[in-house]
Design an enzyme around this catalytic site. Structure first.
Site, PDB file in Angstrom:
ATOM      1  N   TYR A 114      19.463   3.791   0.294  1.00 25.63           N
ATOM      2  CA  TYR A 114      18.803   3.844   0.984  1.00 25.63           C
ATOM      3  C   TYR A 114      19.369   4.695   2.205  1.00 25.63           C
ATOM      4  CZ  TYR A 114      16.012   0.001  -1.401  1.00 25.63           C
ATOM      5  OH  TYR A 114      15.103  -1.469  -2.329  1.00 25.63           O
ATOM      6  N   ASN A 167       9.796  -8.433   0.176  1.00 21.86           N
ATOM      7  CA  ASN A 167       8.554  -7.560  -1.154  1.00 21.86           C
ATOM      8  C   ASN A 167       8.474  -6.860  -2.707  1.00 21.86           C
ATOM      9  OD1 ASN A 167       9.504  -5.319  -0.328  1.00 21.86           O
ATOM     10  ND2 ASN A 167       8.320  -3.518   0.571  1.00 21.86           N
ATOM     11  N   THR A 206       3.642  -0.967   0.358  1.00 24.12           N
ATOM     12  CA  THR A 206       4.873  -1.869   0.643  1.00 24.12           C
ATOM     13  C   THR A 206       4.687  -3.373   1.759  1.00 24.12           C
ATOM     14  OG1 THR A 206       5.197   0.403   1.513  1.00 24.12           O
ATOM     15  CG2 THR A 206       6.647  -0.826   2.609  1.00 24.12           C
ATOM     16  N   ARG A 230       3.659   2.336  -9.167  1.00 25.71           N
ATOM     17  CA  ARG A 230       3.715   2.417  -7.793  1.00 25.71           C
ATOM     18  C   ARG A 230       2.185   1.855  -7.627  1.00 25.71           C
ATOM     19  NH1 ARG A 230       7.417   3.712  -3.828  1.00 25.71           N
ATOM     20  NH2 ARG A 230       6.090   3.177  -2.196  1.00 25.71           N
ATOM     21  N   LYS A 284      13.849  -7.652  -6.520  1.00 29.96           N
ATOM     22  CA  LYS A 284      14.748  -7.903  -5.573  1.00 29.96           C
ATOM     23  C   LYS A 284      15.190  -9.045  -4.677  1.00 29.96           C
ATOM     24  CE  LYS A 284      12.219  -3.767  -3.011  1.00 29.96           C
ATOM     25  NZ  LYS A 284      11.796  -3.308  -1.335  1.00 29.96           N
ATOM     26  N   GLU A 340      17.203   8.352  -8.215  1.00 26.11           N
ATOM     27  CA  GLU A 340      17.396   6.415  -8.707  1.00 26.11           C
ATOM     28  C   GLU A 340      17.788   5.720  -9.744  1.00 26.11           C
ATOM     29  OE1 GLU A 340      14.309   5.248  -6.779  1.00 26.11           O
ATOM     30  OE2 GLU A 340      14.648   6.444  -4.814  1.00 26.11           O
ATOM     31  N   HIS A 396      10.980  -2.579  -5.738  1.00 23.10           N
ATOM     32  CA  HIS A 396      11.213  -1.312  -5.326  1.00 23.10           C
ATOM     33  C   HIS A 396      10.933  -0.480  -6.537  1.00 23.10           C
ATOM     34  CE1 HIS A 396      13.105   2.464  -3.817  1.00 23.10           C
ATOM     35  NE2 HIS A 396      13.331   2.479  -5.089  1.00 23.10           N
ATOM     36  N   PHE A 448      14.931  -0.435  10.413  1.00 22.43           N
ATOM     37  CA  PHE A 448      14.374  -1.849   9.634  1.00 22.43           C
ATOM     38  C   PHE A 448      15.947  -1.301   8.654  1.00 22.43           C
ATOM     39  CE2 PHE A 448      11.737   0.521   7.763  1.00 22.43           C
ATOM     40  CZ  PHE A 448      11.935   1.195   6.764  1.00 22.43           C
ATOM     41  N   ARG A 474       3.003  -7.029  -5.099  1.00 24.41           N
ATOM     42  CA  ARG A 474       3.249  -7.395  -4.423  1.00 24.41           C
ATOM     43  C   ARG A 474       2.663  -8.297  -4.192  1.00 24.41           C
ATOM     44  NH1 ARG A 474       5.649  -1.581  -2.254  1.00 24.41           N
ATOM     45  NH2 ARG A 474       7.646  -2.081  -2.161  1.00 24.41           N
TER      46      ARG A 474
END
Ligand code: GDP
Length: 144
Positions: free
Chosen positions: A56, A119, A98, A92, A16, A133, A122, A64, A109
């Site tokens: 998203y 964070n 998150t 993950r 990100k 995706e 993704h 948010f 993270r």
């Protein structure tokens, strides 16, 4: 086809804008490779608003959503198509919760992220979304 080929999965990583700004792309990619993932496709892009809103879309009712779209378009990102057996769950686990404050020690993270919104990375949340995706950013021809 053998069982091991059946369980090969694809998942999408996005490094990100916060992580790209901090120049920690290299550290993040090394952790992903050390964890046994294969990179099938990778590129640096700048998401425009319509692409970020579409990517998203599942979050469009969340309070948010606007902040998320504006963060994700605030600078370049690196999109990476990853492949490995059990890639979705394993990735993950590698990225952690998150909110980095709740992420386990050693996770991406925990190491690289500053907040629940900014964070660092993704990760797809299901096998189906891993395919969808990855296809959002890469054509079949671009996946090596
Ligand atoms: P993930 O699957 O772990 O990425 O988490 P979610 O699917 O719940 O949220 C998607 C993304 O929205 C997160 O990775 C964050 O970048 C962002 N996000 C989640 N919660 C918040 C929040 O409370 N505020 C803001 N601004 N962004 C958030």
């Amino acid at each position: 086809m053998s069982d091991s080929l059946h369980s090969l999965q694809r998942t999408l990583c996005i490094i990100k804008p916060d992580a790209v700004k901090k120049k920690v792309q290299g550290g993040i990619i090394q952790k992903i490779l050390d964890a046994g993932f294969n990179i099938r496709g990778m590129k640096m892009i700048r998401l425009d608003e319509s692409a970020a809103r579409k990517f998203y879309e599942v979050h469009k009712e969340r309070p948010f959503y606007g902040e998320l779209v504006s963060f994700m378009t605030s600078g370049p990102v690196v999109v990476i198509a990853l492949e490995k057996e059990n890639a979705v769950a394993d990735y993950r686990k590698l990225i952690g919760a998150t909110d980095p404050a709740e992420a386990e020690e050693g996770t991406i993270r925990k190491i690289f992220a500053d907040s629940k919104s900014e964070n660092a990375v993704h990760g797809s949340d299901s096998e189906e979304n891993g395919k969808i995706e990855t296809g959002f950013f890469f054509t079949d021809k671009e996946l090596i």
